[in-house]
Design an enzyme around this catalytic site. Structure first.
Site, PDB file in Angstrom:
ATOM      1  N   LYS A  37       0.827  -1.208   0.000  1.00 55.96           N
ATOM      2  CA  LYS A  37       0.000   0.000   0.000  1.00 55.96           C
ATOM      3  C   LYS A  37       0.862   1.259   0.000  1.00 55.96           C
ATOM      4  O   LYS A  37       0.617   2.200  -0.766  1.00 55.96           O
ATOM      5  CB  LYS A  37      -0.939  -0.006   1.201  1.00 55.96           C
ATOM      6  CG  LYS A  37      -1.883   1.195   1.265  1.00 55.96           C
ATOM      7  CD  LYS A  37      -1.520   2.109   2.406  1.00 55.96           C
ATOM      8  CE  LYS A  37      -2.459   3.302   2.467  1.00 55.96           C
ATOM      9  NZ  LYS A  37      -2.209   4.143   3.636  1.00 55.96           N
ATOM     10  N   ASP A  92      -6.394   0.691   1.082  1.00 54.76           N
ATOM     11  CA  ASP A  92      -6.460   0.613   2.540  1.00 54.76           C
ATOM     12  C   ASP A  92      -7.865   0.164   2.908  1.00 54.76           C
ATOM     13  O   ASP A  92      -8.651  -0.225   2.045  1.00 54.76           O
ATOM     14  CB  ASP A  92      -6.096   1.957   3.177  1.00 54.76           C
ATOM     15  CG  ASP A  92      -7.087   3.057   2.822  1.00 54.76           C
ATOM     16  OD1 ASP A  92      -8.038   2.797   2.046  1.00 54.76           O
ATOM     17  OD2 ASP A  92      -6.925   4.181   3.317  1.00 54.76           O
TER      18      ASP A  92
END
Length: 345
Positions: free
Chosen positions: A249, A268
């Site tokens: 991420k 996320d």
């Protein structure tokens, strides 16, 4: 009786109304940029609304205040010597244009995304003007290392303390002292981790100092990070994941916001919930309950196939909308009725 020496007056934050001669403008309608949706939305963590609709922060080691009217982006820059107070130069304004990537026309992208995605079309009506910043790779990397298991308010505080401790002092406006972002060398020092732990970075302190050392000692320094702008998305993502504290991420955030990879889609819990709630998306591994390296790639591919080569920009629109709606729901009713559109014009 000797005359008292006059103390120099402290420089303060400007507003467009108070010092119009020190501002310059860039043609830019609100539909192409909304400062209030972009600057506090978790891309950069260094901008503050110091006056209503006036955002102050550091860009290219200079302190700026930005505001906007319906068709113009207004900018003023602060220089250390008050005698040099003047409106931004064309070169300085070009740095602002590049930061906001104003060569990319949002209207065309929004039209395309809306034509292939009815949910996007519905959301976009209220959230025009969300675009991606093109940030300095060092600032972006270390800011998002601080983002691990964190929220925007806490990340903002951590990044500010990091800059105060290790970045160069730039200028003081009113009671706010602005610092540039620390260099790799400053973050690689032997006492950095311990100092950052005292400043509240927790386990992220080790990742900050270890990544700075890894870039300097193992990867060839700043040039290595900057040249990732020329690499493919896959190559840049893989290279970033070598660094301590950088997972899938965080690597996607850096690719999207600093390395010219508009197809990168950071995943996320917000985007995970958006995908499941609004797109009925589910990972092929049915046991997966949340983001992971495999499911992040899978969800990124889903959005890339839907939105195309600027999928990361489309994701930012939905993320900003979700963030704004969450904040709005938490505000007391009296505050919700207030707004700060900015100067009229």
């Amino acid at each position: 009786m000797p005359a008292r020496a006059l103390l120099p007056r402290r420089m303060g934050h400007r507003t467009l109304a108070s010092t119009p001669a020190l501002w310059a403008s860039i043609p830019c309608p609100r539909s192409e940029l909304r400062l209030d949706l972009v600057l506090p939305s978790g891309q950069s963590f260094r901008w503050r609304e110091q006056s209503p609709a006036h955002w102050s922060g550091v860009l290219a080691d200079q302190v700026w205040t930005l505001t906007q009217t319906e068709e113009q982006l207004h900018c003023t820059v602060y220089r250390g010597d008050k005698s040099q107070a003047s409106r931004p130069t064309p070169d300085e304004l070009e740095a602002v244009r590049k930061y906001f990537q104003l060569d990319v026309t949002l209207a065309q992208l929004y039209h395309h995304w809306g034509s292939v995605d009815s949910h996007f079309q519905e959301v976009a009506q209220k959230f025009q003007g969300v675009r991606l910043l093109r940030q300095d790779p060092i600032e972006c990397l270390f800011s998002f290392i601080c983002s691990s298991n964190n929220n925007i308010a806490r990340i903002t505080g951590m990044v500010e303390r990091l800059c105060q401790a290790f970045g160069p002092r730039l200028i003081q406006l009113d009671d706010v002292t602005y610092h540039g972002f620390p260099s790799l060398q400053a973050l690689a020092g032997p006492e950095v981790e311990a100092h950052l732990r005292k400043l509240g970075l927790g386990y992220r302190a080790r990742y900050v100092s270890a990544s700075a050392r890894a870039i300097l000692e193992e990867q060839g320094g700043l040039a290595w990070l900057q040249q990732l702008r020329e690499s493919s998305y896959e190559e840049a993502h893989k290279a970033l994941c070598i660094l301590p504290g950088v997972g899938t991420k965080v690597a996607d955030c850096i690719c999207l916001m600093a390395l010219d990879k508009p197809q990168a889609v950071p995943v996320d819990v917000h985007m995970w919930h958006i995908a499941q709630r609004d797109y009925s998306w589910h990972p092929t591994t049915s046991q997966a309950k949340g983001p992971s390296p495999q499911t992040n790639k899978e969800l990124g591919n889903f959005f890339r196939s839907l939105w195309g080569p600027y999928a990361g920009w489309a994701q930012a629109v939905l993320f900003s909308a979700d963030l704004r709606q969450s904040r709005h729901a938490q505000e007391p009713p009296a505050k919700r009725r207030k707004g700060s559109k900015g100067p009229e014009g």
